[in-house]
Motif scaffolding. Structure first.
Motif, PDB file in Angstrom:
ATOM      1  N   LEU A 168     -30.180  70.373  59.627  1.00  0.00           N
ATOM      2  CA  LEU A 168     -30.207  71.626  60.124  1.00  0.00           C
ATOM      3  C   LEU A 168     -29.517  71.673  61.448  1.00  0.00           C
ATOM      4  N   PRO A 169     -29.657  70.668  62.501  1.00  0.00           N
ATOM      5  CA  PRO A 169     -28.797  70.838  63.637  1.00  0.00           C
ATOM      6  C   PRO A 169     -27.315  70.910  63.375  1.00  0.00           C
ATOM      7  N   ASP A 170     -26.816  70.666  62.276  1.00  0.00           N
ATOM      8  CA  ASP A 170     -25.568  70.701  61.890  1.00  0.00           C
ATOM      9  C   ASP A 170     -25.020  72.359  62.006  1.00  0.00           C
ATOM     10  N   ILE A 171     -25.882  73.386  61.963  1.00  0.00           N
ATOM     11  CA  ILE A 171     -25.572  74.437  62.444  1.00  0.00           C
ATOM     12  C   ILE A 171     -25.225  74.688  63.785  1.00  0.00           C
ATOM     13  N   ILE A 172     -25.556  73.999  64.840  1.00  0.00           N
ATOM     14  CA  ILE A 172     -25.200  74.005  66.072  1.00  0.00           C
ATOM     15  C   ILE A 172     -23.925  73.096  66.230  1.00  0.00           C
ATOM     16  N   PHE A 173     -23.900  72.130  65.823  1.00  0.00           N
ATOM     17  CA  PHE A 173     -22.571  71.225  65.768  1.00  0.00           C
ATOM     18  C   PHE A 173     -21.395  71.731  65.484  1.00  0.00           C
ATOM     19  N   LYS A 174     -21.583  72.618  64.260  1.00  0.00           N
ATOM     20  CA  LYS A 174     -20.377  73.109  63.660  1.00  0.00           C
ATOM     21  C   LYS A 174     -20.461  74.721  63.769  1.00  0.00           C
ATOM     22  N   LYS A 175     -21.165  75.070  64.673  1.00  0.00           N
ATOM     23  CA  LYS A 175     -21.153  76.580  64.880  1.00  0.00           C
ATOM     24  C   LYS A 175     -21.177  77.346  63.363  1.00  0.00           C
ATOM     25  N   ILE A 176     -22.245  76.935  62.618  1.00  0.00           N
ATOM     26  CA  ILE A 176     -22.200  77.746  61.340  1.00  0.00           C
ATOM     27  C   ILE A 176     -23.167  78.717  61.482  1.00  0.00           C
ATOM     28  N   ARG A 177     -22.493  79.711  60.563  1.00  0.00           N
ATOM     29  CA  ARG A 177     -23.329  81.266  60.284  1.00  0.00           C
ATOM     30  C   ARG A 177     -23.867  81.300  59.167  1.00  0.00           C
TER      31      ARG A 177
ATOM     32  N   LEU B 200     -24.320  69.031  55.922  1.00  0.00           N
ATOM     33  CA  LEU B 200     -23.804  67.732  55.897  1.00  0.00           C
ATOM     34  C   LEU B 200     -21.889  67.794  56.037  1.00  0.00           C
TER      35      LEU B 200
ATOM     36  N   LEU C 228     -35.249  68.964  55.510  1.00  0.00           N
ATOM     37  CA  LEU C 228     -34.027  68.865  55.686  1.00  0.00           C
ATOM     38  C   LEU C 228     -33.721  68.213  57.027  1.00  0.00           C
ATOM     39  N   GLN C 229     -32.716  67.221  56.910  1.00  0.00           N
ATOM     40  CA  GLN C 229     -32.325  66.193  58.005  1.00  0.00           C
ATOM     41  C   GLN C 229     -31.118  67.076  58.912  1.00  0.00           C
TER      42      GLN C 229
ATOM     43  N   PRO D  17     -16.534  73.120  60.525  1.00  0.00           N
ATOM     44  CA  PRO D  17     -16.655  73.723  61.434  1.00  0.00           C
ATOM     45  C   PRO D  17     -16.523  75.526  61.645  1.00  0.00           C
ATOM     46  N   TYR D  18     -17.200  76.164  62.032  1.00  0.00           N
ATOM     47  CA  TYR D  18     -17.154  77.612  61.949  1.00  0.00           C
ATOM     48  C   TYR D  18     -17.318  78.222  60.152  1.00  0.00           C
TER      49      TYR D  18
END
Lengths: 339, 339
Positions: free
Chosen positions: A254-263, A226, A251-252, A230-231
């Motif tokens: 996990l979609p932050d991986i997409i929203f923030k383009k997380i590796r 959370l 975990l609530q 980004p990135y």
């Protein structure tokens, strides 16, 4: 000089369920005395073990292996000694690269004397004037893990905010004090007492987190996601809070991986062994110039090993290996480790 | 020719909670008639919208924005038209690159006529003899997403097993039939009826999965993690099963990221826009030579848009955009997409 000795060992009784207990391990003395010589032609090296390292991943290896954990490392075998990183002295060698008296580090069994394949050990340069025990930690696999994870997996850029949360490391007031007083952190929190991890992270990192060195997992990872920028990059080295749970944290975020383009990248130090010489060149000056604060928690005697290991897995160890780079030209916020 | 028209629009009533319903959207006709001209000096382009695309990410944008979702895209605004990928015809232009009659694709509002900033639109070469609607999908953002996610994020190697699970795509028997009969897959399963996703994956991929193109999330991701091979890569493009859940699925297998040294990487297509010309060069021959099977599900009329979008988000659409590359020299197991 005696040529046979008794060999005390730390044996895994049975595969462990839940968090390991001291009774899952036992001290035995091998029934046959050990001859302090290697067989000619064996190419083996016999060592006396001086320091053994307690590390969270060992908790995984005490459990019944699964196809997933076998992709990391072979499990320990019930009835046999457990193993881990150690610092040892060569007693006899059938490998010309090693001579009696040499100091080495590498994977050894938890026992007094081990006969090992020299492919997996490193000779210690004793002219480098640092405590030998450092090779179980900051100068060995642990330091290399931090180095490879940070510089190779996280791709840090100048000015970025980096967070490395310690396994059970900030799970007590004592550890928080250590972070603040000994290591000079601006802020620290006890994640076991913090009612709202998200708020705690926002307090410590109001601008968000670029890099996260993941050792904890579960609710902590959820709160970090959370607060990632980004990135952002997450080097996934361990999830110590999750290994021994029957039901893992939900975990609530996990979609932050997409929203923030997380590796998010899992890694194991054994894929970076070839960086070891470069790593030593990098880290030794920091130690010699006392720019790296390093604290160890050492118990004496093999028979006290099970309590130390189990204590670590329960978060009772004050520090296992713990360091902070006091000066860094590259990174704004550096980072404790507890591997 | 008339110079003003009424402009029908699809408006978001309020931020959505839970899975979007048709009643969260409404069709209105803007009270002021629209003049079919752009203001001189505005550098804008006026278009008539011909095709509008329904995509899962639009469900996220119907919800109240959070700092996390804002890192992806701005949310839709209650009382204003929603927006998405469209194919449109230029009616008037104050930008010299576009002329009346040109076909373009890009982000447009869900309305009959839009005045847009030409920075975000692409001219369609109408000499390429493919249906215009393809530019809402396989030849537009959707195709580029698959291309960039696969070739740039997943780093595929010859001989690897790649799985791309469709959002709600294999959530019905009809869709499974389509996979098996139209697209010629060896096997397929309905993830909503499969009692054990892990077994289903093991049946389809007995040797494990190297590459996973993630659109689903939740329990499906959990089962995939268990079946990933060491050093596997997961391109995280969407988690459609999770966006609208109050309580997201609990994952048991996140530590597999460590055990198997898995790279999980979130990405958004807008970071790959510069690959678009290269992508078109790559994909057009496959379409012309009919090596790419592509199926569309098209409803007619803007007033039927809300039902189509909501149907997609509920998994009722037979296919949104769905393709399979029938021949690939590089990859063993290719992949359906439903973005």
């Amino acid at each position: 000089m005696e040529t046979t000795v008794k060999n005390k060992q730390v044996i895994l009784r049975n595969y462990v369920k839940g968090i390991p207990k001291e009774s899952d391990l036992m001290i035995v003395t091998a029934s046959d005395p050990v001859e302090l010589k290697v067989k000619p032609g064996s190419a083996a090296v016999m060592v006396k073990n001086l320091y053994l390292s307690c590390d969270p991943y060992m908790g995984i290896l005490m459990r019944e292996p699964t196809p997933s954990t076998l992709a990391l490392l072979d499990a320990f075998i019930p009835g046999k000694p457990i193993a881990g990183i150690g610092v040892s002295q060569v007693i006899d060698s059938d490998d010309p690269s090693f001579t009696k008296g040499d100091m080495i580090w590498g994977i050894v069994n938890w026992e007094e004397y081990s006969t090992i394949n020299p492919a997996g050990i490193f000779k210690i340069d004793v002219n480098v004037n640092v405590p030998l025990s450092y090779y179980t930690g900051i100068l060995g696999m642990i330091g290399l893990t931090a180095y490879a994870g940070f510089y190779e997996i996280c791709s840090p850029k100048k000015g970025e905010t980096c967070v490395c949360l310690c396994g059970f490391c900030a799970g007590s007031k004592q550890k928080v004090d250590l972070l603040l007083k000994k290591f000079g952190y601006d802020d620290a929190f006890n994640y076991k007492e913090e009612p709202d991890l998200d708020s705690a992270l926002k307090r410590c990192f109001p601008k968000g987190i670029d890099i996260y060195f993941e050792n904890v997992g579960g609710k902590m990872l959820d709160a970090v996601l959370l607060n990632m920028k980004p990135y952002g990059r997450i080097a996934v080295c361990g999830m110590i809070s999750q290994y021994h749970l029957e039901t893992r944290d939900r975990l609530q975020n996990l979609p932050d991986i997409i929203f923030k383009k997380i590796r998010m990248q899992g890694f194991a130090v054994y894929d970076f062994i070839d960086r070891f010489p470069k790593f030593l060149e990098f880290v030794l000056p920091y130690i010699k110039e006392e720019k790296l604060t390093y604290v160890e928690d050492i118990v004496e005697g093999l028979e006290n090993g099970p309590a130390a290991l189990v204590g670590l897995l329960h978060g009772q160890t004050l520090v296992s290996k713990f360091s902070r780079l006091l000066e860094s030209e590259e990174i704004y916020h550096v980072s404790c480790m507890d591997m």
